[in-house]
Design a protein around this motif. Structure first.
Motif, mmCIF file in Angstrom:
data_model
loop_
_atom_site.group_PDB
_atom_site.id
_atom_site.type_symbol
_atom_site.label_atom_id
_atom_site.label_comp_id
_atom_site.label_asym_id
_atom_site.label_seq_id
_atom_site.Cartn_x
_atom_site.Cartn_y
_atom_site.Cartn_z
ATOM 1 N N ASP A 53 -3.437 -12.704 20.475
ATOM 2 C CA ASP A 53 -2.257 -13.470 20.082
ATOM 3 C C ASP A 53 -1.823 -13.170 18.661
ATOM 4 N N ARG A 54 -2.773 -13.146 17.733
ATOM 5 C CA ARG A 54 -2.419 -12.936 16.323
ATOM 6 C C ARG A 54 -2.313 -11.458 15.984
ATOM 7 N N ASP A 55 -3.340 -10.710 16.325
ATOM 8 C CA ASP A 55 -3.445 -9.341 15.829
ATOM 9 C C ASP A 55 -2.582 -8.360 16.614
ATOM 10 N N VAL A 56 -2.675 -8.406 17.937
ATOM 11 C CA VAL A 56 -1.890 -7.470 18.738
ATOM 12 C C VAL A 56 -0.403 -7.815 18.661
ATOM 13 N N GLU A 57 -0.077 -9.082 18.855
ATOM 14 C CA GLU A 57 1.336 -9.495 18.824
ATOM 15 C C GLU A 57 1.988 -9.153 17.494
ATOM 16 N N GLY A 58 1.280 -9.445 16.394
ATOM 17 C CA GLY A 58 1.846 -9.203 15.073
ATOM 18 C C GLY A 58 2.050 -7.735 14.762
ATOM 19 N N THR A 59 1.046 -6.915 15.065
ATOM 20 C CA THR A 59 1.172 -5.489 14.749
ATOM 21 C C THR A 59 2.224 -4.814 15.613
ATOM 22 N N ARG A 60 2.313 -5.225 16.863
ATOM 23 C CA ARG A 60 3.339 -4.644 17.736
ATOM 24 C C ARG A 60 4.740 -4.997 17.212
ATOM 25 N N ALA A 61 4.920 -6.269 16.848
ATOM 26 C CA ALA A 61 6.229 -6.698 16.350
ATOM 27 C C ALA A 61 6.578 -6.009 15.035
ATOM 28 N N ALA A 62 5.563 -5.705 14.226
ATOM 29 C CA ALA A 62 5.796 -5.069 12.929
ATOM 30 C C ALA A 62 5.996 -3.567 13.042
ATOM 31 N N GLY A 63 5.689 -2.982 14.192
ATOM 32 C CA GLY A 63 5.878 -1.545 14.370
ATOM 33 C C GLY A 63 4.744 -0.683 13.877
ATOM 34 N N PHE A 64 3.522 -1.233 13.851
ATOM 35 C CA PHE A 64 2.373 -0.426 13.436
ATOM 36 C C PHE A 64 2.144 0.716 14.419
ATOM 37 N N GLY A 65 1.645 1.818 13.874
ATOM 38 C CA GLY A 65 1.459 3.003 14.694
ATOM 39 C C GLY A 65 0.291 2.932 15.647
ATOM 40 N N CYS A 66 -0.673 2.059 15.369
ATOM 41 C CA CYS A 66 -1.881 2.021 16.201
ATOM 42 C C CYS A 66 -2.517 0.637 16.124
ATOM 43 N N MET A 67 -2.940 0.110 17.266
ATOM 44 C CA MET A 67 -3.634 -1.183 17.334
ATOM 45 C C MET A 67 -4.981 -0.990 18.007
ATOM 46 N N ILE A 68 -6.036 -1.402 17.296
ATOM 47 C CA ILE A 68 -7.405 -1.263 17.803
ATOM 48 C C ILE A 68 -7.997 -2.661 17.941
ATOM 49 N N LEU A 69 -8.398 -2.999 19.129
ATOM 50 C CA LEU A 69 -8.971 -4.316 19.406
ATOM 51 C C LEU A 69 -10.488 -4.180 19.468
ATOM 52 N N CYS A 97 0.817 -1.219 0.000
ATOM 53 C CA CYS A 97 0.000 0.000 0.000
ATOM 54 C C CYS A 97 0.845 1.262 0.000
ATOM 55 N N GLY A 98 2.156 1.109 0.188
ATOM 56 C CA GLY A 98 3.037 2.269 0.120
ATOM 57 C C GLY A 98 3.029 3.137 1.355
ATOM 58 N N THR A 99 2.643 2.575 2.492
ATOM 59 C CA THR A 99 2.612 3.330 3.743
ATOM 60 C C THR A 99 3.580 2.702 4.736
ATOM 61 N N PRO A 100 4.459 3.500 5.362
ATOM 62 C CA PRO A 100 5.354 2.937 6.373
ATOM 63 C C PRO A 100 4.564 2.418 7.574
ATOM 64 N N GLU A 101 5.138 1.460 8.275
ATOM 65 C CA GLU A 101 4.431 0.806 9.385
ATOM 66 C C GLU A 101 3.914 1.800 10.420
ATOM 67 N N ALA A 102 4.691 2.825 10.714
ATOM 68 C CA ALA A 102 4.277 3.792 11.735
ATOM 69 C C ALA A 102 3.031 4.563 11.324
ATOM 70 N N GLY A 103 2.734 4.568 10.034
ATOM 71 C CA GLY A 103 1.548 5.273 9.540
ATOM 72 C C GLY A 103 0.339 4.368 9.366
ATOM 73 N N CYS A 104 0.435 3.125 9.875
ATOM 74 C CA CYS A 104 -0.647 2.154 9.702
ATOM 75 C C CYS A 104 -1.300 1.811 11.035
ATOM 76 N N ALA A 105 -2.602 1.579 10.971
ATOM 77 C CA ALA A 105 -3.368 1.067 12.108
ATOM 78 C C ALA A 105 -3.923 -0.294 11.734
ATOM 79 N N TYR A 106 -4.188 -1.114 12.752
ATOM 80 C CA TYR A 106 -4.787 -2.429 12.513
ATOM 81 C C TYR A 106 -5.973 -2.611 13.438
ATOM 82 N N VAL A 107 -7.062 -3.164 12.876
ATOM 83 C CA VAL A 107 -8.271 -3.448 13.643
ATOM 84 C C VAL A 107 -8.497 -4.951 13.623
#
Length: 243
Positions: free
Chosen positions: A193-209, A178-188
Motif C-alpha cells: 500500500d505505501r511502498d509500491v503504490e507511492g513509487t509507481r505513482a511517482a514514476g520510479f524506474g524500479c520497485m523491489i518488494l 539526490c539529483g536523480t530523476p525518478e526513472a533512474g531511482c529504485a525503491y526497496v
C-alpha cells in the motif's frame, strides 16, 4: 524490468533495513519508563493504553491526509497535550524512543543490511532512505552506530518533511534532494500500500518488494513489483557495479 538504468536506490526502514523483536520484558520496561518520563502516576499499561488510543486516532487521520507531525508537535499536540509543553519539547526524542520500545520492541538490523549497503555504495550507487516515522533523529543515529551514514546521500523522514508515503510528493522530494530523476531511482520496501503504490505513482524506474520476515514470503505479491526478494543481499544480484 531492467535495473541497468538505476542510479539511486532508496530504502524503507522498518521490515526492510531493520526488523523488530517483540520481547515482552523489553516492551514492558519501555512502557514503564515512558510513564515515568511523562510524569504519570497511572499504571504503566493503563497509561500506554491511553496514549495508544490517541495515537490510533492520529495515525488513521495521517493515512487520509498523508501528512505527519514533526516530533515535538506530535508529543505536544497529540500524545501529551496535558503535560507542560516545554518539558515535552525537551524530552521529545526520548519519549519517541520509549514509545517505540513499548510498542514494537527491540529494533534489530537485518543480518545482511550493513554488508549490502556498503557493497552497493562501493559499486557506485547513490543510496537514500524514504520512511514514515515519528522520529527525526533516531534513523540517522542508527546509521552512525552501524558505520554506514556515509553511504546515504539523502534521508527523507516523514516527521521532518511532514509528507507521508504513499504521497508521490515525498518520493519527488527525495529525487530532487539526490539529483536523480525518478526513472533512474529504485525503491526497496515491504509494504504494497505505501511502498509500491507511492513509487509507481511517482514514476520510479524500479520497485523491489522485500518480504517481512514476520509474515513470510507471499508469492502473489510478485505481480505488484519488479522484483520480490527474501533478503537484502539479493540486491547484489540485481544491481551490478556501475561504470
Amino acid at each position: 524490468m531492467s535495473a541497468s538504468n538505476i542510479q539511486t536506490i532508496f530504502f524503507d526502514i522498518g521490515s526492510t533495513l531493520r526488523v523488530t523483536d517483540k520481547d515482552p520484558a523489553f516492551i514492558a520496561e519501555g512502557r514503564r519508563k515512558l510513564a515515568e518520563l511523562a510524569g504519570s502516576k497511572e499504571d504503566p499499561q493503563a497509561f500506554y493504553d491511553k496514549l495508544k488510543a490517541r495515537y490510533d486516532v492520529y495515525r488513521e487521520r495521517s493515512k487520509i491526509d498523508l501528512l505527519d507531525y514533526p516530533e515535538i508537535e506530535f508529543w505536544q499536540q497529540i500524545m501529551l497535550p496535558d503535560v507542560e509543553p516545554e518539558y515535552v519539547a525537551a524530552h521529545a526524542q526520548e519519549l519517541t524512543t520509549l514509545w517505540r520500545d513499548g510498542t514494537n520492541g527491540k529494533r534489530l538490523t537485518r543480518f545482511d543490511t550493513v554488508e549490502t549497503v556498503r557493497e552497493l555504495y562501493r559499486r557506485g550507487y547513490k543510496l537514500g532512505v524514504i520512511a514514515n516515522t515519528i522520529t527525526e533523529t533516531e534513523i540517522t543515529n542508527w546509521m552512525i552506530e552501524e558505520g554506514i551514514s556515509h553511504c546515504f546521500t539523502t534521508t527523507i523522514l516523514s516527521a521532518k518533511v511532514r509528507l507521508r508515503k504513499p504521497d508521490p510528493a515525498i518520493y519527488h522530494l527525495a529525487c530532487r534532494c539526490c539529483g536523480t530523476p525518478e526513472a533512474g531511482c529504485a525503491y526497496v520496501g515491504d509494504n504494497i500500500d505505501r511502498d509500491v503504490e507511492g513509487t509507481r505513482a511517482a514514476g520510479f524506474g524500479c520497485m523491489i518488494l522485500i518480504h517481512d520476515p514476520k509474515k513470510g514470503r507471499v508469492e502473489e505479491k510478485r505481480e505488484a513489483c519488479d522484483y520480490l526478494i527474501e533478503n537484502l543481499g539479493e540486491l547484489l544480484d540485481i544491481f551490478p557495479a556501475r561504470t
